[in-house]
Motif scaffolding. Structure first.
Motif, PDB file in Angstrom:
ATOM      1  N   ALA A   1       0.829  -1.206   0.000  1.00  0.00           N
ATOM      2  CA  ALA A   1       0.000   0.000   0.000  1.00  0.00           C
ATOM      3  C   ALA A   1       0.867   1.260   0.000  1.00  0.00           C
ATOM      4  O   ALA A   1       2.006   1.234   0.471  1.00  0.00           O
ATOM      5  CB  ALA A   1      -0.903   0.003   1.227  1.00  0.00           C
ATOM      6  N   PRO A   2       0.346   2.375  -0.510  1.00  0.00           N
ATOM      7  CA  PRO A   2       1.086   3.640  -0.436  1.00  0.00           C
ATOM      8  C   PRO A   2       1.408   4.033   1.007  1.00  0.00           C
ATOM      9  O   PRO A   2       2.478   4.566   1.279  1.00  0.00           O
ATOM     10  CB  PRO A   2       0.123   4.644  -1.084  1.00  0.00           C
ATOM     11  CG  PRO A   2      -0.726   3.820  -2.005  1.00  0.00           C
ATOM     12  CD  PRO A   2      -0.913   2.515  -1.289  1.00  0.00           C
ATOM     13  N   VAL A   3       0.465   3.759   1.903  1.00  0.00           N
ATOM     14  CA  VAL A   3       0.667   4.014   3.342  1.00  0.00           C
ATOM     15  C   VAL A   3       0.171   2.796   4.095  1.00  0.00           C
ATOM     16  O   VAL A   3      -0.903   2.269   3.808  1.00  0.00           O
ATOM     17  CB  VAL A   3      -0.123   5.254   3.820  1.00  0.00           C
ATOM     18  CG1 VAL A   3       0.071   5.472   5.319  1.00  0.00           C
ATOM     19  CG2 VAL A   3       0.291   6.501   3.042  1.00  0.00           C
TER      20      VAL A   3
ATOM     21  N   ARG B   1       5.330   5.575   0.928  1.00  0.00           N
ATOM     22  CA  ARG B   1       6.066   5.357  -0.320  1.00  0.00           C
ATOM     23  C   ARG B   1       5.810   6.535  -1.258  1.00  0.00           C
ATOM     24  O   ARG B   1       4.994   6.447  -2.177  1.00  0.00           O
ATOM     25  CB  ARG B   1       5.645   4.031  -0.945  1.00  0.00           C
ATOM     26  CG  ARG B   1       6.040   2.822  -0.088  1.00  0.00           C
ATOM     27  CD  ARG B   1       5.486   1.527  -0.652  1.00  0.00           C
ATOM     28  NE  ARG B   1       6.079   0.352  -0.028  1.00  0.00           N
ATOM     29  CZ  ARG B   1       5.604  -0.250   1.067  1.00  0.00           C
ATOM     30  NH1 ARG B   1       4.522   0.243   1.678  1.00  0.00           N
ATOM     31  NH2 ARG B   1       6.214  -1.312   1.563  1.00  0.00           N
ATOM     32  N   PRO B   2       6.526   7.633  -1.071  1.00  0.00           N
ATOM     33  CA  PRO B   2       6.266   8.848  -1.854  1.00  0.00           C
ATOM     34  C   PRO B   2       6.639   8.772  -3.326  1.00  0.00           C
ATOM     35  O   PRO B   2       6.258   9.666  -4.095  1.00  0.00           O
ATOM     36  CB  PRO B   2       7.127   9.906  -1.142  1.00  0.00           C
ATOM     37  CG  PRO B   2       7.341   9.369   0.247  1.00  0.00           C
ATOM     38  CD  PRO B   2       7.455   7.897   0.049  1.00  0.00           C
ATOM     39  N   LEU B   3       7.362   7.738  -3.765  1.00  0.00           N
ATOM     40  CA  LEU B   3       7.783   7.657  -5.166  1.00  0.00           C
ATOM     41  C   LEU B   3       6.849   6.823  -6.038  1.00  0.00           C
ATOM     42  O   LEU B   3       7.186   6.528  -7.186  1.00  0.00           O
ATOM     43  CB  LEU B   3       9.194   7.054  -5.272  1.00  0.00           C
ATOM     44  CG  LEU B   3      10.359   7.816  -4.657  1.00  0.00           C
ATOM     45  CD1 LEU B   3      11.674   7.098  -4.981  1.00  0.00           C
ATOM     46  CD2 LEU B   3      10.424   9.262  -5.118  1.00  0.00           C
ATOM     47  N   ILE B   4       5.681   6.455  -5.540  1.00  0.00           N
ATOM     48  CA  ILE B   4       4.838   5.514  -6.289  1.00  0.00           C
ATOM     49  C   ILE B   4       4.358   6.046  -7.637  1.00  0.00           C
ATOM     50  O   ILE B   4       3.956   5.252  -8.490  1.00  0.00           O
ATOM     51  CB  ILE B   4       3.610   5.053  -5.470  1.00  0.00           C
ATOM     52  CG1 ILE B   4       2.787   6.267  -4.998  1.00  0.00           C
ATOM     53  CG2 ILE B   4       4.034   4.174  -4.317  1.00  0.00           C
ATOM     54  CD1 ILE B   4       1.440   5.871  -4.415  1.00  0.00           C
TER      55      ILE B   4
ATOM     56  N   LYS C   1      -6.284  -3.301  -0.590  1.00  0.00           N
ATOM     57  CA  LYS C   1      -6.190  -2.535   0.658  1.00  0.00           C
ATOM     58  C   LYS C   1      -5.113  -1.453   0.583  1.00  0.00           C
ATOM     59  O   LYS C   1      -3.982  -1.716   0.210  1.00  0.00           O
ATOM     60  CB  LYS C   1      -5.893  -3.466   1.822  1.00  0.00           C
ATOM     61  CG  LYS C   1      -5.872  -2.755   3.168  1.00  0.00           C
ATOM     62  CD  LYS C   1      -5.646  -3.713   4.313  1.00  0.00           C
ATOM     63  CE  LYS C   1      -5.637  -2.965   5.643  1.00  0.00           C
ATOM     64  NZ  LYS C   1      -5.359  -3.862   6.794  1.00  0.00           N
ATOM     65  N   GLY C   2      -5.517  -0.256   0.949  1.00  0.00           N
ATOM     66  CA  GLY C   2      -4.582   0.874   0.998  1.00  0.00           C
ATOM     67  C   GLY C   2      -4.622   1.766  -0.222  1.00  0.00           C
ATOM     68  O   GLY C   2      -4.235   2.936  -0.142  1.00  0.00           O
TER      69      GLY C   2
END
Length: 240
Positions: free
Chosen positions: A155-157, A169-172, A234-235
């Motif tokens: 998930a991103p967060v 994950r800020p580079l997604i 999820k996420g």
């Protein structure tokens, strides 16, 4: 890729998934590769103008493999004003010599994350930033499908119950090629991956497969990435 474009990608991901809040102290996992250095510089520059104030700590988890030096990372962190720590471990010896894992990546990743999270807690951080890029998202989705029989992706967060930390994950939104371009044009020295399995992993196999498929299917990775965002995994809908 120029810094302004990198920051536009990162700012959008951070805003879309509410990755950074006022007063956060963020540990940045820095392996010394292109993605982690790209992440470190992006967050340091975002820090200058983002409406929420936050602190940064750069952390490298050393696998304990020979001939690995982190002087260039230390010099970069000194230059940009980010505190830097190296966590020394015996992960390389455990994975490759004691356990003699045929597919060591999963165990190594778990141990590195554990060491990174422990250090982040010691430094008083509440979030850990990881350098997974847009290509990593798509590759992880296919790896989960092929090797686990699951429709899944990180998930991103996400919230880590055991350590009480959030991983972000800020580079997604950043394609891998653009991470490489940014680091190359910036003249940043990367640290060669000391892993004995580098270039011979399930992720590399998946990367090569997707490259082959992309020759026949236009914008394949972009379409799969969009499907992941809309999938309900999820996420990816903003829930944690």
């Amino acid at each position: 890729m120029k810094l302004q474009k990198l920051l536009s990608y990162v700012r959008r991901a951070v805003d879309d998934y509410h990755m950074i809040a006022e007063g956060d102290k963020i540990a940045v996992g820095v392996s010394g590769g292109k993605d982690s250095l790209c992440l470190l510089l992006a967050l340091r520059n975002l820090q200058r103008f983002y409406p929420h104030r936050f602190e940064l700590e750069a952390i490298t988890v050393s696998l304990g493999l020979p001939h690995t030096k982190y002087d260039d990372i230390q010099a970069l962190c000194d230059e940009i004003g980010v505190p830097y720590s190296v966590v020394h471990t015996d992960i390389g010896q455990i994975v490759f010599e004691e356990r003699k894992e045929k597919n060591p990546c999963s165990l190594c990743a778990k141990m590195r994350k554990g060491a990174l999270n422990t250090k982040a807690e010691e430094l008083g951080c509440n979030k850990v930033a990881l350098g997974h890029n847009k290509d990593d998202v798509v590759e992880t989705f296919f790896m989960s499908l092929f090797y686990e029989g699951r429709v899944n992706c990180f998930a991103p967060v996400s919230y880590l119950d055991r350590s009480k930390l959030y991983s972000i994950r800020p580079l997604i939104y950043v394609p891998e090629a653009e991470c490489r371009s940014f680091v190359t044009k910036s003249g940043i020295q990367i640290v060669k991956n000391p892993c004995l399995a580098d270039g011979n992993t399930k992720r590399q196999e998946t990367k090569e497969l997707l490259a082959d498929l992309s020759k026949n299917y236009t914008n394949l990775q972009e379409k799969v990435f969009g499907a992941i965002r809309r999938s309900g995994i999820k996420g990816w809908n903003g829930e944690i």
